[in-house]
Scaffold this active site. Structure first.
Site, PDB file in Angstrom:
ATOM      1  N   GLU A   9      -1.003  -9.226  -6.685  1.00  0.00           N
ATOM      2  CA  GLU A   9      -0.953  -8.943  -5.315  1.00  0.00           C
ATOM      3  C   GLU A   9      -1.728  -9.609  -5.163  1.00  0.00           C
ATOM      4  O   GLU A   9      -1.752 -10.418  -4.419  1.00  0.00           O
ATOM      5  CB  GLU A   9      -1.225  -7.057  -5.801  1.00  0.00           C
ATOM      6  CG  GLU A   9      -0.598  -7.051  -4.061  1.00  0.00           C
ATOM      7  CD  GLU A   9      -0.705  -6.031  -3.326  1.00  0.00           C
ATOM      8  OE1 GLU A   9      -1.041  -5.165  -4.243  1.00  0.00           O
ATOM      9  OE2 GLU A   9       0.099  -5.169  -2.918  1.00  0.00           O
ATOM     10  N   HIS A  36      -0.504  -2.403 -11.740  1.00  0.00           N
ATOM     11  CA  HIS A  36      -0.822  -3.628 -10.049  1.00  0.00           C
ATOM     12  C   HIS A  36      -1.222  -4.552 -10.762  1.00  0.00           C
ATOM     13  O   HIS A  36      -2.853  -4.184 -10.580  1.00  0.00           O
ATOM     14  CB  HIS A  36      -1.224  -3.456  -8.780  1.00  0.00           C
ATOM     15  CG  HIS A  36      -0.674  -2.162  -7.925  1.00  0.00           C
ATOM     16  ND1 HIS A  36      -0.011  -0.693  -8.583  1.00  0.00           N
ATOM     17  CD2 HIS A  36      -0.089  -1.656  -6.950  1.00  0.00           C
ATOM     18  CE1 HIS A  36       0.865  -0.316  -7.633  1.00  0.00           C
ATOM     19  NE2 HIS A  36       0.637  -1.084  -6.625  1.00  0.00           N
TER      20      HIS A  36
HETATM   21  N1  ADE Z   1      -1.771   1.371  -2.877  1.00  0.00           N
HETATM   22  C1  ADE Z   1      -0.546   1.615  -2.178  1.00  0.00           C
HETATM   23  N2  ADE Z   1      -0.057   0.975  -1.765  1.00  0.00           N
HETATM   24  C2  ADE Z   1      -0.267  -0.279  -2.748  1.00  0.00           C
HETATM   25  C3  ADE Z   1      -0.581  -1.552  -2.983  1.00  0.00           C
HETATM   26  N3  ADE Z   1       0.780  -2.423  -1.966  1.00  0.00           N
HETATM   27  N4  ADE Z   1      -1.691  -2.136  -3.584  1.00  0.00           N
HETATM   28  C4  ADE Z   1      -2.297  -1.666  -4.180  1.00  0.00           C
HETATM   29  N5  ADE Z   1      -2.181  -0.083  -3.534  1.00  0.00           N
HETATM   30  C5  ADE Z   1      -1.152   0.545  -3.506  1.00  0.00           C
HETATM   31 ZN    ZN Z   2       2.320  -0.937  -4.949  1.00  0.00          ZN
END
Ligand code: ADE
Ligand code: ZN
Length: 332
Positions: A197, A194
């Site tokens: 975001e 990730h």
């Molecule tokens: N865990 C579950 N959803 C998530 C997200 N969108 N961003 C980071 N960690 C997560």
């Molecule tokens: Zn996620």
């Protein structure tokens, strides 16, 4: 267009199994396991799905998973998702799980993995939906905790294909986890992360250069850095975008502001995914429909998104080709 989306075969590559817990199942499990939820009713729980940012969601997500305790619970949670995914013509899915949110409650790694894996096998057998599992480290915890988690999981190495990094992004850059990702690669695991975001474009670059990420989860903040967009396009790095999640977590004020169409136009290898569906108001088809309606995506663009989901999956060329053959003909 909704019928076209519903009929489109697709892969889902960004889905947290803990984030598929529907309130009805949460209350059932709370009752069975004698664990209390901070809500009196299903309606009250759903009404709490009103988030200001990623952290406000994560607080509820970690609290809610406390009702999932036994191997059977993990099995039931996973099978419920697979049935839903199958009903939306998801042909292949790569699922995240967060072992630290369970081992911290003294649930053994083996219990979690066996429950999820038995459901994945059942899904493959009875629904014909193929699946893989990716272990995510919680980035708000220490690098030592991630290392320990990988060591706990390695005896079950054949049950998962990769590792990822999730949870609270800002302040926890990929660089914090270089050593554990190096160890994961040494064990032949795929790498995802990730990044971008809520965090800055620099975290995407760190994920690529320091962790050797093969896919970026979310990645939407790359759009603030033209040089990075160029690199992601040239290298065709898959970005697993989750539109409803981004709007519900206030990354964008509404879907009309979401960059996914611009990302496609920039030549990025974008996919559409649901992240944590009940929390964000929809599974994968609702995500497709939301962006199609807000941004007027063409059928061609929808097919491209589905094609990207297959070519970005951790499958062999032959497995990808089989899925790609199911796509509708290009139409202008
Ligand atoms: N865990 C579950 N959803 C998530 C997200 N969108 N961003 C980071 N960690 C997560
Ligand atoms: Zn996620």
């Amino acid at each position: 267009m909704d019928d076209f989306i519903a009929a489109l075969p697709k892969a889902e590559l960004h889905l947290h199994i803990e984030g598929t817990l529907e309130p009805e199942l949460a209350f059932q499990l709370a009752d069975k396991n004698q664990v209390s939820l901070p809500f009196a009713t299903v309606a009250e729980m759903r009404a709490a799905y009103d988030f200001q940012d990623l952290q406000s969601f994560l607080d509820l997500y970690y609290a809610s998973i406390s009702v999932v305790c036994t191997e059977e619970d993990f099995h039931d949670l996973t099978l419920a998702y697979l049935k839903k995914a199958d009903s939306q013509n998801v042909r292949h899915t790569e699922i995240f799980f967060d072992p630290q949110s369970h081992t911290a409650r003294d649930i053994p790694m083996e219990t979690v993995l066996n429950g999820i894996t038995s459901a994945l096998k059942q899904g493959e057998r009875e629904l014909g939906i193929s699946s893989r599992l990716i272990l995510c480290f919680l980035r708000h915890l220490s690098a030592d905790s991630a290392w320990e988690t990988l060591q706990q999981a390695l005896p079950f190495r054949e049950q998962f294909i990769g590792v990822g990094l999730d949870s609270s992004e800002v302040g926890h850059p990929p660089s914090k986890f270089v050593k554990v990702f190096e160890e994961a690669r040494r064990n032949g695991l795929h790498i995802v992360c990730h990044a971008g975001e809520e965090g800055p474009p620099e975290y995407i670059t760190e994920a690529l250069d320091l962790l050797h990420a093969e896919r970026i989860d979310h990645g939407v903040h790359c759009m603030e850095d033209p040089a990075l967009v160029e690199r992601l396009a040239v290298e065709q790095i898959p970005l697993t975008v989750c539109p409803l999640s981004n709007v519900r977590l206030c990354v964008y004020p509404d879907m009309s502001q979401h960059p996914i169409k611009r990302m496609l136009e920039a030549g990025l290898r974008v996919t559409v995914n649901s992240d944590d569906p009940p929390y964000f108001g929809g599974y994968v088809n609702e995500n497709f429909t939301a962006v199609q309606q807000a941004l007027d995506l063409s059928r061609q663009e929808l097919i491209q998104l589905a094609r990207n989901s297959f070519t970005s999956a951790f499958l062999t060329d032959a497995e990808q080709q089989k899925l790609l053959a199911e796509l509708p003909e290009e139409i202008d």
